[in-house]
Write an enzyme that holds these catalytic residues in place. Sequence first.
Site, PDB file in Angstrom:
ATOM      1  N   GLU A 125       0.889  -1.160   0.000  1.00 45.24           N
ATOM      2  CA  GLU A 125       0.000   0.000   0.000  1.00 45.24           C
ATOM      3  C   GLU A 125       0.930   1.213   0.000  1.00 45.24           C
ATOM      4  O   GLU A 125       1.243   1.786   1.029  1.00 45.24           O
ATOM      5  CB  GLU A 125      -0.893  -0.008   1.242  1.00 45.24           C
ATOM      6  N   ALA A 136      -2.767   8.159   6.246  1.00 49.25           N
ATOM      7  CA  ALA A 136      -1.753   7.863   7.265  1.00 49.25           C
ATOM      8  C   ALA A 136      -0.478   7.290   6.648  1.00 49.25           C
ATOM      9  O   ALA A 136       0.242   6.531   7.279  1.00 49.25           O
ATOM     10  CB  ALA A 136      -2.320   6.899   8.286  1.00 49.25           C
ATOM     11  N   ASP A 270      -8.304  -3.261   7.560  1.00 51.39           N
ATOM     12  CA  ASP A 270      -7.227  -2.251   7.593  1.00 51.39           C
ATOM     13  C   ASP A 270      -6.647  -2.173   9.014  1.00 51.39           C
ATOM     14  O   ASP A 270      -6.186  -1.119   9.457  1.00 51.39           O
ATOM     15  CB  ASP A 270      -7.741  -0.875   7.133  1.00 51.39           C
ATOM     16  N   ALA A 305      -5.789   6.473  11.140  1.00 53.66           N
ATOM     17  CA  ALA A 305      -4.568   5.708  10.849  1.00 53.66           C
ATOM     18  C   ALA A 305      -4.828   4.213  10.955  1.00 53.66           C
ATOM     19  O   ALA A 305      -4.294   3.529  11.808  1.00 53.66           O
ATOM     20  CB  ALA A 305      -3.454   6.132  11.796  1.00 53.66           C
TER      21      ALA A 305
HETATM   22 ZN   LIG Z   1      -3.948   0.194   4.872  1.00 54.10          ZN
END
Ligand SMILES: [Zn+2]
Length: 363
Positions: A125, A136, A270, A305
């Site tokens: 990512e 973030a 995530d 984040a």
């Molecule tokens: Zn991520």
Amino acid sequence: MTGGRLVAAQRLLVEDEVLAPGWLRIADATVVGLGAGEPPGPATTTIDGTVVPGFVDLHCHGGGGHEFTDPDVAHVRAALAFHAARGNAATMLSLVTAPADELLAQVRRLAPLVRAGEAPGIHLEGPWLARSRCGAQDPRYLRPPDPAEIDALLEAGEGTVAMVTIAPELDGALDAIDRLTAAGVVVAIGHTDADYAQTRAAIDRGATVATHLFNGMRPLHHRDPGPVLALLDDERVVVELIGDGVHLDPRLVSSIVSAVGAARAALVSDAMAAAGMPDGSYRLGSLAVTVGDGVARLRDGGAIAGGTGTMADLVERYLVGSPAGDAALRDVVALSSGTPAGVLGRADLGRLTVGSAGAYAVL
Ligand SMILES: [Zn+2]
């Protein structure tokens, strides 16, 4: 086949059917038998609940106090074990933006875990993301895609880099998509300021996933529909949704699933190190993160984040917001395992059938 573990379930979801009760026989982490009714022998495990295929999380950075960027792979394994204990059959090793040599070292460190079957792949990512939509991600290390760096990372991974998130408006991004798809890497669009046409061009070149749709991308505007509508409009794309109640309004999540269908949407956590942990100070890659009331934010600037929920938390939240019944159950199983397994081309995940992975979750 009579060996292995015999699991008796109050309810068992097999393909599209709910067996109540049902049973599974698991040996060598594989389903070797299943059926409706009482198990054909004394059960090793009895489950009062619905047994569904283990979750497949396409986007995860850590959990249980551990992060995938830790130089000591024991911590990576501890994070994977944390998620496996909460129903994940497969947890992607997502890496955030980092300097080139650090990212290479991380990929080299994680590749053996993927080759050993401990994780389905590595997800980069970054670093090829839009500065204006970095969220973030550390803006110091964002850069346009460079063919030599892509080749070096793919080589370091030896086939274990499974997914890359890229901003298609960057110089060289479309050529990078060609390079990545030719190597069998799933290309995801995210952290992007692309407009509708630029996004469509990236899909035409082979991008098939939206990295956490809505988060970290140019928002939907009625005269500038941007990446959100381009990604939703296209049948070739599966959209990731962080359905944790923090990143997206739950009503938006259910509305998107109704619009595109569960075959085109995947719940992703995530999750970062703080998943399953108390509020406090953590890190996401090179950046300091503070978690308060379960919400992770950058210490500097306050951008969200990553997530602190697990796939199990997201599934539970989705079911709470859905009408009771087998249709919602089938939807959430597609969102949490079937659809993401399809993205990875893994026929052994996302279903419970003879020959499939034996990892299951309980709802
Ligand atoms: Zn991520």
